[in-house]
Design a protein around this motif. Structure first.
Motif, PDB file in Angstrom:
ATOM      1  N   THR A  36      27.753  -4.576   0.188  1.00 39.34           N
ATOM      2  CA  THR A  36      27.264  -3.482  -0.656  1.00 39.34           C
ATOM      3  C   THR A  36      25.833  -3.727  -1.123  1.00 39.34           C
ATOM      4  O   THR A  36      25.026  -2.797  -1.229  1.00 39.34           O
ATOM      5  CB  THR A  36      28.192  -3.318  -1.884  1.00 39.34           C
ATOM      6  OG1 THR A  36      29.516  -3.058  -1.409  1.00 39.34           O
ATOM      7  CG2 THR A  36      27.753  -2.188  -2.776  1.00 39.34           C
ATOM      8  N   GLU A  37      25.509  -5.006  -1.355  1.00 36.36           N
ATOM      9  CA  GLU A  37      24.172  -5.351  -1.865  1.00 36.36           C
ATOM     10  C   GLU A  37      23.053  -4.971  -0.907  1.00 36.36           C
ATOM     11  O   GLU A  37      21.908  -4.781  -1.328  1.00 36.36           O
ATOM     12  CB  GLU A  37      24.089  -6.857  -2.141  1.00 36.36           C
ATOM     13  CG  GLU A  37      24.915  -7.335  -3.325  1.00 36.36           C
ATOM     14  CD  GLU A  37      26.373  -7.588  -2.978  1.00 36.36           C
ATOM     15  OE1 GLU A  37      27.077  -8.175  -3.799  1.00 36.36           O
ATOM     16  OE2 GLU A  37      26.820  -7.186  -1.877  1.00 36.36           O
ATOM     17  N   THR A  38      23.353  -4.869   0.386  1.00 36.78           N
ATOM     18  CA  THR A  38      22.309  -4.548   1.367  1.00 36.78           C
ATOM     19  C   THR A  38      22.206  -3.052   1.634  1.00 36.78           C
ATOM     20  O   THR A  38      21.553  -2.641   2.590  1.00 36.78           O
ATOM     21  CB  THR A  38      22.573  -5.278   2.695  1.00 36.78           C
ATOM     22  OG1 THR A  38      23.814  -4.809   3.248  1.00 36.78           O
ATOM     23  CG2 THR A  38      22.641  -6.772   2.505  1.00 36.78           C
ATOM     24  N   VAL A  39      22.837  -2.251   0.801  1.00 38.94           N
ATOM     25  CA  VAL A  39      22.882  -0.785   0.924  1.00 38.94           C
ATOM     26  C   VAL A  39      23.754  -0.382   2.122  1.00 38.94           C
ATOM     27  O   VAL A  39      23.272  -0.138   3.231  1.00 38.94           O
ATOM     28  CB  VAL A  39      21.489  -0.142   1.048  1.00 38.94           C
ATOM     29  CG1 VAL A  39      21.617   1.376   0.889  1.00 38.94           C
ATOM     30  CG2 VAL A  39      20.530  -0.691   0.008  1.00 38.94           C
ATOM     31  N   VAL A  40      25.029  -0.350   1.917  1.00 40.05           N
ATOM     32  CA  VAL A  40      26.048   0.135   2.849  1.00 40.05           C
ATOM     33  C   VAL A  40      26.149  -0.743   4.093  1.00 40.05           C
ATOM     34  O   VAL A  40      27.127  -1.449   4.306  1.00 40.05           O
ATOM     35  CB  VAL A  40      25.816   1.609   3.253  1.00 40.05           C
ATOM     36  CG1 VAL A  40      27.003   2.125   4.075  1.00 40.05           C
ATOM     37  CG2 VAL A  40      25.602   2.470   2.031  1.00 40.05           C
ATOM     38  N   GLY A  41      25.150  -0.680   4.967  1.00 39.09           N
ATOM     39  CA  GLY A  41      25.195  -1.430   6.224  1.00 39.09           C
ATOM     40  C   GLY A  41      23.835  -1.976   6.577  1.00 39.09           C
ATOM     41  O   GLY A  41      22.813  -1.369   6.287  1.00 39.09           O
TER      42      GLY A  41
END
Length: 714
Positions: free
Chosen positions: A665-670
Motif C-alpha cells: 500500500t505504501e508504494t501506491v497500490v502497485g
C-alpha cells in the motif's frame, strides 16, 4: 557358485559409439545374476572400446578403478593376489555391527542432529518442481586454476582444515545465499572402506553422510569453517550408520517431488581414471555423457595437477543451463572473496558481477517516463469531463450519472465541505456502502482540497473508533445505511441528504499541490493496531497514469467497483476509468462469490481488478466465458499461482489477459507488473515482473545488499 557371463562383440565406426554406448546401458533384473554386462566394440584394426555396465548395488567408484587395474594385470599375465576377505564377509560384519553399542551410539548421534524441525532447501528454480521427482539431468564442467587451488590449500593449512572442508563451506554459503536460508543440509558420500582389508574388494561400500551447517550471516568465514570442520569430523566418526536406516528412523513425511532429508550433494574425489600403458597397449577412459541427476544439484570436485576440476550436475526439470552457468560464476566470485578476506562475515560476501549490478541497479530501474507530475487527480478528472461530458461515468443498479452530472454533484459537495473548513491535508472519514454516493464522496473530499479516510462499515466498532481517533477526523461522511453504526463525537454528513447538492455545479479553484495528501488507507499493521498509510496526489497520479496506459485499451472500458473502499484495489477501479473516459460499474458489497458471479453474468465489465482468491472462484462457476466482455484481469494482493492463471486463461479460450500487479500500500497500490505468459511462465508462481513507470525496485539481502539474479531476497 558359477555364473555364466556373456561378452558381446561387435564392429562399428567411431561415430556410431554415441548411439551404441547409451543403448547398451539398460535396467537390470535384480533377481538375475550377474548384475553387470560386458561388450567389446572394435572401431579400428587396433582400437577397441571395452564397455562395462554394472549396477551400483554391486560396485562403487573405487570398484571401477580396481576392475581396470585387475584387468590390466591379467592382460600382462600377472596373477591376482588372493583377497583376505570377500564382500560377503563385509556384509556379515556390518550386520553383526548393528547389534553393538557402537552402532547404537552412532544412531543416537544422527538422530540428535535431526531432532528439531528440518529445513527444506528451497532453491529458486526455472521450472515448477514436478510432483514426482525427475532424474533427468545434465552437467557443466569448470575449473579453479592452480593459483586459486594453491591459495585454498594455504587457507586449509592456516585454519587446520582440509580442502574438502573449505569447499563444502563455500558450497553451503552459495546455497544459503541462493535460497535465502541459513540452515543448510548437504549430502556427501564417504568411501565406507574403514578397514584396510576392504580396499582391494569390489563391492558397494559407499555410505552418504548428511552434514548440517548453519550459514548465519553474522559469522566470519573462519568461524563458520571451524563449525563445518567439527560437523564433518563428527559425521565421519559416525559414518558406519547407514543413510537408509537413518531415513527410516527419522520417520520423515515423504515428498515424492524430492529426495528425503537433503536435495543437494557435495563430493570430492581422489579417484581419477587416467590413461595407462602396458607395452604397446594404452588404456584410457571413454568420455560418456550422463543425462541423469539423482539430486537437484551435485557438486563434484576432483583435484588435478593444474587446479581443481569441478562438475555441477543438475536436474534439467528444475534448472536451465544458463542458471547453472551463473551459479558457477557466483561460486567462483565467492571463492575469490573468501581467499582474500577469510575474516569477513558471510553476509559481507557479494556474489554480484559488475554486469549484474549495472543491470539490476541501472538497466532494470530505467523506468523514467513523462507523466503529469505537476497536476493533481482533480485536474486529470476535470480534463476528462471536458473530453467526454456525456459519457456515462458511474452506474449503480438503475442509476447513472454522466461525467458532467457526476462532476456537478461532486462540486456541490466540495463547496459544502470547504465551507466546513476542509482544505489541504485535512482528513475526512467516509463510511458508506457501495453506491454512487461512495464515488461522489471521495471525489468531493478531494475537490475540497482534503484527503479521504475510507472506513468499511463492516469493521468492528472498536476498529472504526480507533481509526477516527487516530486520524483526528472531525467530519464523517455516511449514507442512510451507515448513519447509526457508531456514535461519532464529530460532525456527520449524510450523502443521501438532498441539501448537500444545492450549490453551484461549476469547478472550484484547484488549491492542492502534488505533494498534498489524497487519501489515508489503514492496513492491518505489524504491531497489532491498524496502520494508516498516507498517499499524496503525485504518487497516485503516477500510478493511475501508468495504469491507464497499461490497462485501458480505449475510452469505453468498464471496471466494476465491488470490493471494500478500505482496500486499495478499489483505487484502480475508480480512478483509472474516470481519467480515461471509461465507466465505473458499481455492485453491492455482497458475498464475493455472488458479486463476482453477477459481474461475469452481466457481461458488461471489460477490466476487473481482483485478488487470486476472487479469481479462483471462477473455476467453480457454470458460466459461458467464450463470448465474455472481459478483456483483462488485474490480479493483486496475494501470490498468483501459475496453475490458477493457466486454468482461467483456458476457460476464456485464451481470449483474456492476466496481469499480476504487486506492491504494498505504501508504494501506491502497485509498483511492479507482469503480464502472464502461458507459454513461458512455468514456475509455481506467476512472476511479479518489472517496475512500473518512475519506480525503482531493489531486491536485497538482510544486510540491504543487492542479491544476484535467481536468488532469494526482499
Amino acid at each position: 557358485d558359477q555364473v555364466d557371463v556373456e561378452i558381446q562383440y561387435t564392429k562399428a565406426q567411431h561415430h556410431e559409439l554415441e548411439r551404441l554406448v547409451p543403448a547398451f546401458i539398460e535396467p537390470f533384473d535384480l533377481s538375475q545374476a550377474p548384475l553387470f554386462r560386458v561388450k567389446l566394440i572394435q572401431t579400428a584394426l587396433e582400437k577397441h572400446l571395452f564397455v562395462f555396465d554394472m549396477h551400483h548395488i554391486i560396485s562403487d567408484g573405487t570398484s571401477m578403478n580396481l576392475l581396470i587395474q585387475d584387468f590390466i594385470q591379467l592382460y600382462e599375465g600377472i596373477d591376482l593376489p588372493d583377497l583376505r576377505i570377500q564382500y560377503k564377509d563385509f556384509a556379515v560384519w556390518q550386520n553383526e555391527m548393528f547389534a553393538t553399542k557402537e552402532m547404537e551410539k552412532q544412531k543416537q548421534y544422527w538422530l540428535a542432529q535431526f531432532s528439531d524441525e528440518l529445513p527444506v532447501l528451497n532453491l529458486p528454480t526455472d521450472y515448477m518442481r514436478p510432483s514426482i521427482q525427475s532424474f533427468e539431468g545434465d552437467h557443466l564442467h569448470f575449473k579453479l586454476d592452480k593459483m586459486i587451488t594453491t591459495k585454498l590449500g594455504e587457507l586449509a593449512k592456516e585454519t587446520n582444515t582440509t580442502l574438502y572442508m573449505i569447499l563444502l563451506a563455500i558450497y553451503t554459503i552459495l546455497l544459503s545465499k541462493y535460497a535465502g536460508q541459513e540452515d543448510i543440509i548437504v549430502g556427501s558420500p564417504t568411501a565406507g572402506r574403514t578397514h584396510v582389508d576392504t580396499e582391494p574388494v569390489v563391492g558397494m561400500f559407499v555410505n552418504t553422510l548428511v552434514i548440517r551447517n548453519a550459514a548465519e550471516a553474522d559469522k566470519t568465514f573462519t568461524s563458520f569453517l571451524t563449525e563445518v570442520k567439527e560437523n564433518t569430523l563428527r559425521a565421519m566418526e559416525n559414518e558406519n550408520y547407514p543413510l537408509e536406516d537413518l531415513l527410516e528412523s527419522l520417520n520423515l513425511t515423504r515428498d515424492m517431488s524430492r529426495n528425503p532429508l537433503f536435495s543437494v550433494m557435495f563430493n570430492m574425489l581422489n579417484i581419477e581414471m587416467k590413461e595407462m600403458k602396458v607395452d604397446n597397449l594404452s588404456f584410457k577412459p571413454y568420455p560418456l555423457e550422463s543425462h541423469i541427476s539423482k539430486f537437484d544439484l551435485t557438486l563434484t570436485v576432483r583435484e588435478e595437477s593444474d587446479g581443481l576440476l569441478l562438475n555441477m550436475e543438475y536436474c534439467t526439470k528444475l534448472f536451465k543451463q544458463e542458471t547453472i552457468e551463473r551459479m558457477i560464476t557466483h561460486l567462483g566470485l565467492l571463492t575469490q572473496q573468501i581467499i582474500e578476506k577469510p575474516e569477513a562475515t558471510l553476509g559481507e560476501f557479494d556474489m554480484l558481477m559488475e554486469q549484474e549490478k549495472h543491470q539490476q541497479l541501472v538497466e532494470l530501474n530505467d523506468t523514467t517516463v513523462d507523466y503529469p507530475k505537476h497536476k493533481t487527480m482533480i485536474q486529470l478528472l476535470e480534463e476528462q469531463v471536458e473530453k467526454t461530458p456525456n459519457h456515462v461515468a458511474v452506474e449503480f443498479e438503475d442509476q447513472q450519472l454522466t461525467y458532467e452530472e457526476l462532476n456537478g454533484q461532486v462540486n456541490q459537495l466540495a463547496r459544502m465541505l470547504k465551507n466546513k473548513g476542509i482544505g489541504p491535508d485535512q482528513l475526512v472519514a467516509i463510511m458508506v456502502e457501495h453506491s454512487i454516493e461512495m464515488v461522489i464522496g471521495v471525489l468531493g473530499i478531494m475537490k475540497a482540497g482534503g484527503a479521504y479516510v475510507p472506513i468499511d462499515p463492516t469493521y468492528p466498532t472498536d476498529r472504526i473508533l480507533y481509526m477516527l481517533e487516530d486520524t483526528n477526523c472531525r467530519l464523517l461522511l455516511v449514507t442512510n445505511e451507515t448513519n447509526d453504526i457508531v456514535q461519532f463525537t464529530g460532525e456527520v454528513m449524510n450523502l443521501n441528504d438532498s441539501n448537500v447538492y444545492r450549490g453551484m455545479t461549476s469547478n472550484l479553484e484547484v488549491i492542492n499541490q502534488p505533494n498534498d495528501l489524497i487519501y489515508v488507507i489503514y492496513t492491518s499493521g505489524s504491531t497489532g493496531k491498524p496502520k494508516g498509510v498516507m498517499i499524496e496526489h503525485q504518487g497516485l497520479v503516477n500510478y493511475i497514469w501508468w495504469a491507464k496506459q497499461t490497462y485501458m485499451g480505449n475510452d469505453e472500458e468498464v471496471l466494476p467497483l465491488y470490493s471494500s473502499l478500505s482496500f486499495d484495489l478499489t483505487v484502480t477501479s475508480i480512478y483509472t476509468p474516470l481519467i480515461s473516459g471509461g465507466k465505473v460499474l458499481i455492485y453491492r458489497n455482497e458475498q464475493q462469490e455472488n458479486v463476482l458471479y453477477n459481474i461475469i453474468k452481466d457481461n458488461q465489465s471489460s477490466v476487473i481488478k481482483l485478488t487470486p482468491s476472487h479469481l479462483s472462484l471462477l473455476k467453480e462457476m457454470d458460466l459461458q466465458l467464450n463470448s465474455s466482455s472481459i478483456k483483462r484481469f488485474i490480479v493483486g494482493g496475494e501470490e498468483l499461482k501459475v496453475s490458477l492463471a493457466k486454468k482461467i486463461k483456458q476457460m476464456f479460450d485464451g481470449n483474456v489477459e492476466i496481469y499480476n500487479e504487486y506492491g504494498p500500500t505504501e508504494t501506491v497500490v502497485g509498483c511492479m507488473i507482469h503480464r502472464y505468459d502461458i507459454e513461458n511462465d512455468n514456475k509455481e508462481s506467476v512472476p511479479i515482473g518489472v517496475p512500473a513507470h518512475n519506480t525503482k525496485i531493489y531486491i536485497l539481502d538482510e544486510r540491504l545488499n543487492p542479491v544476484p539474479f535467481n536468488t532469494v531476497g526482499e
